[in-house]
Design a protein around this motif. Structure first.
Motif, PDB file in Angstrom:
ATOM      1  N   VAL A 195      -6.369   6.433   3.400  1.00 48.26           N
ATOM      2  CA  VAL A 195      -5.484   5.619   4.245  1.00 48.26           C
ATOM      3  C   VAL A 195      -5.921   5.738   5.702  1.00 48.26           C
ATOM      4  O   VAL A 195      -6.055   4.741   6.422  1.00 48.26           O
ATOM      5  N   ALA A 196      -6.177   6.979   6.116  1.00 47.16           N
ATOM      6  CA  ALA A 196      -6.550   7.209   7.503  1.00 47.16           C
ATOM      7  C   ALA A 196      -7.863   6.508   7.836  1.00 47.16           C
ATOM      8  O   ALA A 196      -8.026   5.915   8.900  1.00 47.16           O
ATOM      9  N   PHE A 197      -8.789   6.557   6.880  1.00 46.35           N
ATOM     10  CA  PHE A 197     -10.114   6.007   7.159  1.00 46.35           C
ATOM     11  C   PHE A 197     -10.073   4.482   7.286  1.00 46.35           C
ATOM     12  O   PHE A 197     -10.777   3.899   8.091  1.00 46.35           O
ATOM     13  N   PHE A 198      -9.204   3.853   6.473  1.00 52.82           N
ATOM     14  CA  PHE A 198      -9.121   2.396   6.533  1.00 52.82           C
ATOM     15  C   PHE A 198      -7.959   1.927   7.402  1.00 52.82           C
ATOM     16  O   PHE A 198      -7.541   0.786   7.315  1.00 52.82           O
ATOM     17  N   MET A 199      -7.455   2.856   8.221  1.00 52.42           N
ATOM     18  CA  MET A 199      -6.309   2.541   9.069  1.00 52.42           C
ATOM     19  C   MET A 199      -6.578   1.307   9.919  1.00 52.42           C
ATOM     20  O   MET A 199      -5.724   0.437  10.054  1.00 52.42           O
ATOM     21  N   ASP A 200      -7.785   1.210  10.483  1.00 53.93           N
ATOM     22  CA  ASP A 200      -8.064   0.073  11.372  1.00 53.93           C
ATOM     23  C   ASP A 200      -7.972  -1.248  10.619  1.00 53.93           C
ATOM     24  O   ASP A 200      -7.394  -2.218  11.096  1.00 53.93           O
ATOM     25  N   LYS A 201      -8.498  -1.263   9.383  1.00 52.74           N
ATOM     26  CA  LYS A 201      -8.426  -2.477   8.565  1.00 52.74           C
ATOM     27  C   LYS A 201      -6.963  -2.817   8.253  1.00 52.74           C
ATOM     28  O   LYS A 201      -6.537  -3.971   8.365  1.00 52.74           O
ATOM     29  N   ILE A 202      -6.215  -1.761   7.883  1.00 53.30           N
ATOM     30  CA  ILE A 202      -4.814  -1.986   7.515  1.00 53.30           C
ATOM     31  C   ILE A 202      -4.044  -2.552   8.711  1.00 53.30           C
ATOM     32  O   ILE A 202      -3.290  -3.517   8.599  1.00 53.30           O
ATOM     33  N   LEU A 203      -4.279  -1.949   9.872  1.00 53.25           N
ATOM     34  CA  LEU A 203      -3.561  -2.391  11.067  1.00 53.25           C
ATOM     35  C   LEU A 203      -3.949  -3.821  11.433  1.00 53.25           C
ATOM     36  O   LEU A 203      -3.091  -4.625  11.810  1.00 53.25           O
ATOM     37  N   MET A 204      -5.238  -4.152  11.285  1.00 50.07           N
ATOM     38  CA  MET A 204      -5.669  -5.510  11.617  1.00 50.07           C
ATOM     39  C   MET A 204      -5.041  -6.522  10.691  1.00 50.07           C
ATOM     40  O   MET A 204      -4.689  -7.622  11.090  1.00 50.07           O
ATOM     41  N   LYS A 205      -4.917  -6.152   9.428  1.00 48.66           N
ATOM     42  CA  LYS A 205      -4.308  -7.047   8.435  1.00 48.66           C
ATOM     43  C   LYS A 205      -2.831  -7.265   8.712  1.00 48.66           C
ATOM     44  O   LYS A 205      -2.327  -8.377   8.659  1.00 48.66           O
ATOM     45  N   THR A 206      -2.125  -6.125   8.975  1.00 47.37           N
ATOM     46  CA  THR A 206      -0.669  -6.226   9.133  1.00 47.37           C
ATOM     47  C   THR A 206      -0.276  -6.790  10.498  1.00 47.37           C
ATOM     48  O   THR A 206       0.734  -7.456  10.629  1.00 47.37           O
ATOM     49  N   PHE A 207      -1.052  -6.445  11.515  1.00 47.53           N
ATOM     50  CA  PHE A 207      -0.742  -6.965  12.858  1.00 47.53           C
ATOM     51  C   PHE A 207      -1.937  -7.750  13.379  1.00 47.53           C
ATOM     52  O   PHE A 207      -2.670  -7.284  14.242  1.00 47.53           O
ATOM     53  N   PRO A 208      -2.149  -8.945  12.831  1.00 48.32           N
ATOM     54  CA  PRO A 208      -3.347  -9.688  13.197  1.00 48.32           C
ATOM     55  C   PRO A 208      -3.315 -10.091  14.676  1.00 48.32           C
ATOM     56  O   PRO A 208      -2.247 -10.318  15.257  1.00 48.32           O
ATOM     57  N   GLY A 209      -4.465 -10.123  15.256  1.00 50.27           N
ATOM     58  CA  GLY A 209      -4.566 -10.565  16.642  1.00 50.27           C
ATOM     59  C   GLY A 209      -4.272  -9.489  17.653  1.00 50.27           C
ATOM     60  O   GLY A 209      -4.313  -9.703  18.860  1.00 50.27           O
ATOM     61  N   GLN A 210      -3.946  -8.268  17.189  1.00 46.54           N
ATOM     62  CA  GLN A 210      -3.689  -7.189  18.143  1.00 46.54           C
ATOM     63  C   GLN A 210      -4.790  -6.153  18.058  1.00 46.54           C
ATOM     64  O   GLN A 210      -5.383  -5.950  17.000  1.00 46.54           O
ATOM     65  N   ASP A 211      -4.996  -5.486  19.160  1.00 48.64           N
ATOM     66  CA  ASP A 211      -5.983  -4.413  19.174  1.00 48.64           C
ATOM     67  C   ASP A 211      -5.477  -3.271  18.299  1.00 48.64           C
ATOM     68  O   ASP A 211      -4.392  -2.744  18.550  1.00 48.64           O
ATOM     69  N   PRO A 212      -6.220  -2.913  17.244  1.00 52.09           N
ATOM     70  CA  PRO A 212      -5.731  -1.855  16.342  1.00 52.09           C
ATOM     71  C   PRO A 212      -5.414  -0.554  17.071  1.00 52.09           C
ATOM     72  O   PRO A 212      -4.431   0.118  16.739  1.00 52.09           O
TER      73      PRO A 212
END
Lengths: 467, 233
Positions: free
Chosen positions: A19-36
Motif C-alpha cells: 500500500v505504501a509503495f503504491f501510495m502515489d498511484k492510489i492518491l492520484m487515482k482517488t484525488f485526480p489533478g492534485q499533487d500526490p
C-alpha cells in the motif's frame, strides 16, 4: 507454530508496504489533478489523530513487569526509564514509518532531496513519540479518574465539530501547511521533536512520582455482586455449569473481547450483501456460517483453555464429563441462537438470505459444535484470562489452525459440487439435512467426545498446570 | 477407606512417589509431612486422579480411582488455587459447590453462618471476586467449600500456609472435630509440625517419594519429628 505466526505477520507487513509503495498511484487515482505529495501531507495529522484514538483503546500499559524491581536498589528514575523504553515495542510505533518511508523515497527524494526526507522522517518520529507517551500518560490518568476520559473525548468532539460542523478549522490545511514547511525548512522538525519530548517527560515524571503498585495497576474496585442467570436454572447441573461459563465470559477481559468481536462480526454480511457482484448462494453460505457460528468458532477454538486456571477443580469435583460436555453444547446453542436472531434484519436483502442463515445455523449447531469440541480435547494450552485479547497469541497452538481447515471447508465440499452442476438448492438442502442428522445424533457424538476426554484428561490437566 | 498398592510415579527418571503399600482406615486423621519435593502433592494428585500413576493402583472404598468416578461422590479436596473458580464471588462459589452435593441455597446460607468466625468478616458480602482476595482468604474459601458438604473423605494440601494465626487455630479445632465427632477420614499435609502432631492421630513422613515413617501420634512424636528434620538439614 511460530513459523505460521511469523508468516502471517510478515504477510500483513508486506500488505502495508505494498500500500505504501503504491501510495502515489492510489492518491492520484482517488484525488485526480492534485499533487500526490500535497494530498499525502494533508492526511498526516488525521492519521495521527486516529492513531491516538486507536492507541487509547488498544495499547497496553506495561506495569506489572516492574514489580520484581521495586524493592531492589534501583533508582526510580531508572525504573521509569525502563518502563518508558519497554513500552516502545509496539506495532503502533512501526506502522507510521512503514506507511511513509516507501512513498517518501519514491516521491519526495527525487523532488526535494535527501535532506527534506530526513526532515520529514524526524517530524513523523516526533509525532509518533508524542502520541505514544501522551496516550500512556492519559491512560494512567484515566485509570485513576475516569473524568479524564470524558475530557479527552469532549476535546475530540470539539475538534470534530469545529472542523466539520462549524468549519472554523481545517486539519487537512494545517497538515498540508505544516508538512510543506517541514520539507522546506529543516529547523521545523527539531522543533516538533520538542512536543515528543514534552510528552515523554510528562509521562516520565508522572511515573516517577507515582511508582506504587496500587496506583499504577488498573484497580477499579467497583463492588462485585452475585448474579443469577435465570433461564439456565431449569437445566439443573448442566445449566449451572453453563451459567458459570457465561460468567467466565462476561467477567474476564480476554473472553469478553471475544464476545465483542462476535458482535462486530454481525456486520459481516453488509460487506457482501450490499455488493451486486455477488449473486447465488455461495457467499451467503459463507457469511451465514460465520455470522451464526462466530461464537462457536471464536470462543470454541480455545476450549477448554478458558477454564485452565480451575481445571483441577473441575476434574476432582462431582461433575460428570457428560454434564461438562452438555454444558458446552448448551452454551453454544444459546449464544448461536442469539447470533441467528441478530442476523434477522438481513431479511432486507431478501428472504433467501434468512433461509440460508437458518440452514447454516443448523449446520453450526450440528456439525461445528462437535468439531470444535473434538479439537478442544486436543488442546493443552493454558490461557490467562486477565490479559487483553488483541494481539494476544497465548493459547494459540496447532489445534486452532488445524481446526480451521475442516471448519471452513466442509460445508463447501457439500455445496459447491452440487451448485456447480446447477443444483444449488439441493446443495443447501444437503447441508441442512446433514446438520439435522448431527443434531439428532448428538448423544452418540457426546459419548464419543467423553470417551476421548477420559483418555486425554491427564494430558490436558498437565498442560493447563504449566504457567 | 484408601488402599495403595505398589504405587510409583517417575518424572525424568526420578521416582517422585514410590509407595509399596499403604492403608488408610475410615475415620483416621492423617498428617502428611516431608520437605519440599518429598512427593506429597504428587501423592495427593494421584489420589484425586489428576495424574496417572506409572505403576500401581489407588483404591478408594475398594474401587480404583482412575477407573471409577464413585469416589467423587464422597470426596472433597482443596490442594491449591487451581481448585477455585476465581471469577465467581465466594457466595456464588459456595452455592455452586453446594449444588454439586444437592445442597440448596438456603442450606448453604445456613451452613455458612457456622463459619462466620472462621471467615472473620473478610469473605462474605465483600463485593469481591475470589481472584481479588488475598492468598490466605482464597485458601479459606477453598477449605470451607470442601468442608461444607460433609464428605466422607477430605484432602487438604497445606491448609495452614498463608492463613493468620487465629484462623490456623480455628481450622485446627474444626479438623479435630471432623475426626472425632463425624468420623470423616482426613488427609492433611503441612510444614508445621506443631499443628500436624496436634491434629492428626497418624503421621506419614515422606522422603524422596517414600513413606519412611508411619507413626501413631503420642507425646513424643513432635520431638521425634523435630529431630528427624534437624538432622536432615
Amino acid at each position: 507454530m511460530r513459523i505460521v505466526m511469523g508468516i502471517l505477520v510478515a504477510y500483513l507487513l508486506l500488505n502495508v508496504l505494498v500500500v505504501a509503495f503504491f501510495m502515489d498511484k492510489i492518491l492520484m487515482k482517488t484525488f485526480p489533478g492534485q499533487d500526490p505529495l500535497q494530498t499525502f501531507n494533508s492526511f498526516i495529522l488525521y492519521y495521527f489523530l486516529m492513531d491516538l484514538i486507536m492507541r487509547f483503546q488498544l495499547q497496553e500499559l506495561p506495569t506489572l513487569s516492574i514489580r520484581p524491581y521495586l524493592h531492589l536498589p534501583i533508582s526510580k528514575n531508572q525504573i521509569a526509564n525502563y518502563l518508558s523504553l519497554t513500552s516502545l515495542a509496539t506495532a503502533f510505533n512501526l506502522t507510521p514509518f512503514l506507511l511513509t518511508i516507501p512513498f517518501l523515497v519514491k516521491v519526495l527524494i527525487p523532488q526535494y532531496g535527501v535532506g527534506a526526507f530526513w526532515s520529514y522522517i524526524l517530524a513523523i518520529f516526533a509525532l509518533t513519540m508524542h502520541n505514544h507517551f501522551f496516550s500512556l500518560w492519559l491512560k494512567r490518568k484515566v485509570n485513576l479518574n475516569a473524568y479524564w476520559m470524558l475530557g479527552f473525548f469532549a476535546l475530540l468532539l470539539l475538534v470534530w465539530a469545529l472542523e466539520f460542523y462549524f468549519k472554523v478549522i481545517s486539519i487537512s490545511n494545517v497538515s498540508k501547511e505544516l508538512f510543506s514547511a517541514v520539507i522546506k525548512n529543516f529547523l521545523l522538525s527539531p522543533m516538533l521533536l520538542g512536543i515528543g519530548l514534552a510528552a515523554f517527560l510528562t509521562n516520565h515524571n508522572y511515573l516517577k512520582s507515582n511508582l506504587y503498585l496500587e496506583e499504577l495497576e488498573t484497580s477499579k474496585t467497583s463492588a462485585k455482586s452475585s448474579t443469577e442467570i435465570p433461564y439456565l436454572n431449569r437445566f439443573g447441573l448442566v445449566g449451572d455449569l453453563a451459567a458459570n461459563e457465561l460468567k467466565l465470559i462476561l467477567r474476564n477481559k480476554r473472553p469478553r473481547s471475544v464476545l465483542v468481536m462476535c458482535l462486530m462480526f454481525m456486520l459481516y454480511g453488509l460487506i457482501f450483501y450490499n455488493n451486486p457482484k455477488y449473486d447465488g448462494y455461495g457467499h451467503i453460505v459463507f457469511c451465514g456460517m460465520f455470522m451464526t457460528g462466530i461464537f462457536i468458532i471464536n470462543y470454541g477454538q480455545f476450549m477448554f483453555s478458558w477454564q485452565s486456571a480451575h481445571f483441577d477443580g473441575i476434574l476432582t469435583s462431582r461433575i460428570q464429563a457428560e454434564d461438562f460436555f452438555k454444558s458446552k453444547f448448551l452454551i453454544f446453542d444459546v449464544l448461536s441462537t442469539f447470533c441467528f436472531l441478530l442476523t434477522i434484519p438481513y431479511v432486507y436483502f431478501g428472504w433467501k438470505v434468512i433461509i440460508v442463515h437458518l440452514i447454516m445455523y443448523v449446520w453450526n449447531l450440528g456439525v461445528n459444535t462437535i468439531l470444535v469440541l473434538y479439537f478442544a480435547n486436543q488442546n493443552y494450552k493454558r490461557i490467562d484470562l486477565s490479559k487483553g485479547g488483541s494481539f494476544n497469541w497465548e493459547g494459540v497452538g496447532a489445534s486452532q489452525w488445524i481446526l480451521s481447515i475442516p471448519l471452513l471447508i466442509t460445508p463447501f465440499l457439500i455445496y459447491l459440487p452440487l451448485s456447480y452442476f446447477d443444483y444449488p438448492k439441493i446443495g443447501l438442502a444437503a447441508i441442512a439435512i446433514i446438520g439435522m442428522i448431527f443434531i439428532f445424533s448428538r448423544e452418540f457424538w457426546l459419548n464419543k467426545l467423553v470417551a476421548i476426554f477420559n483418555t486425554k484428561r491427564y494430558t490436558i490437566a498437565e498442560g493447563f498446570r504449566k504457567e | 477407606m484408601i488402599e495403595i498398592k505398589d504405587l510409583q510415579k517417575v518424572y525424568n527418571g526420578v521416582r517422585v512417589v514410590n509407595i509399596p503399600e499403604l492403608n488408610i482406615r475410615t475415620g483416621e486423621t492423617i498428617g502428611l509431612i516431608g520437605n519440599n519435593g518429598a512427593g506429597k502433592t504428587t501423592l495427593f494428585r494421584m489420589m484425586l486422579d489428576l495424574i496417572r500413576p506409572d505403576k500401581g493402583v489407588i483404591l478408594s472404598k475398594e474401587k480404583d480411582v482412575a477407573q471409577s468416578n464413585d469416589w467423587k461422590n464422597y470426596t472433597t479436596s482443596y490442594l491449591d488455587e487451581g481448585f477455585l473458580i476465581d471469577y465467581l464471588t465466594p457466595e456464588e462459589y459456595f452455592y455452586f459447590t453446594g449444588s454439586l452435593f444437592k445442597l440448596s441455597k438456603a442450606h448453604v446460607d445456613s451452613e455458612l453462618t457456622n463459619y462466620s468466625e472462621f471467615f472473620n468478616g473478610e469473605i462474605l458480602n465483600r463485593g469481591k471476586y475470589i481472584r481479588d482476595l488475598s492468598k490466605g482468604n482464597q485458601a479459606k474459601v477453598g477449605v470451607v467449600a470442601s468442608l461444607m458438604p460433609e464428605p466422607e473423605l477430605l484432602m487438604l494440601d497445606e491448609p495452614f500456609a498463608n492463613i493468620d494465626p487465629s484462623t490456623q487455630i480455628r481450622l485446627k479445632n474444626m479438623v479435630k472435630e471432623l475426626g472425632t465427632k463425624k468420623r470423616i477420614t482426613t488427609i492433611i499435609s503441612s510444614h508445621d509440625l506443631n499443628h500436624v502432631t496436634d491434629v492428626c492421630e497418624r503421621i506419614l513422613l515422606m522422603e524422596k517419594g517414600k513413606i519412611i515413617k508411619d507413626i501413631a501420634t503420642n507425646s513424643n512424636t513432635l520431638k521425634e519429628l523435630e529431630e528427624y528434620f534437624s538432622v536432615l538439614s
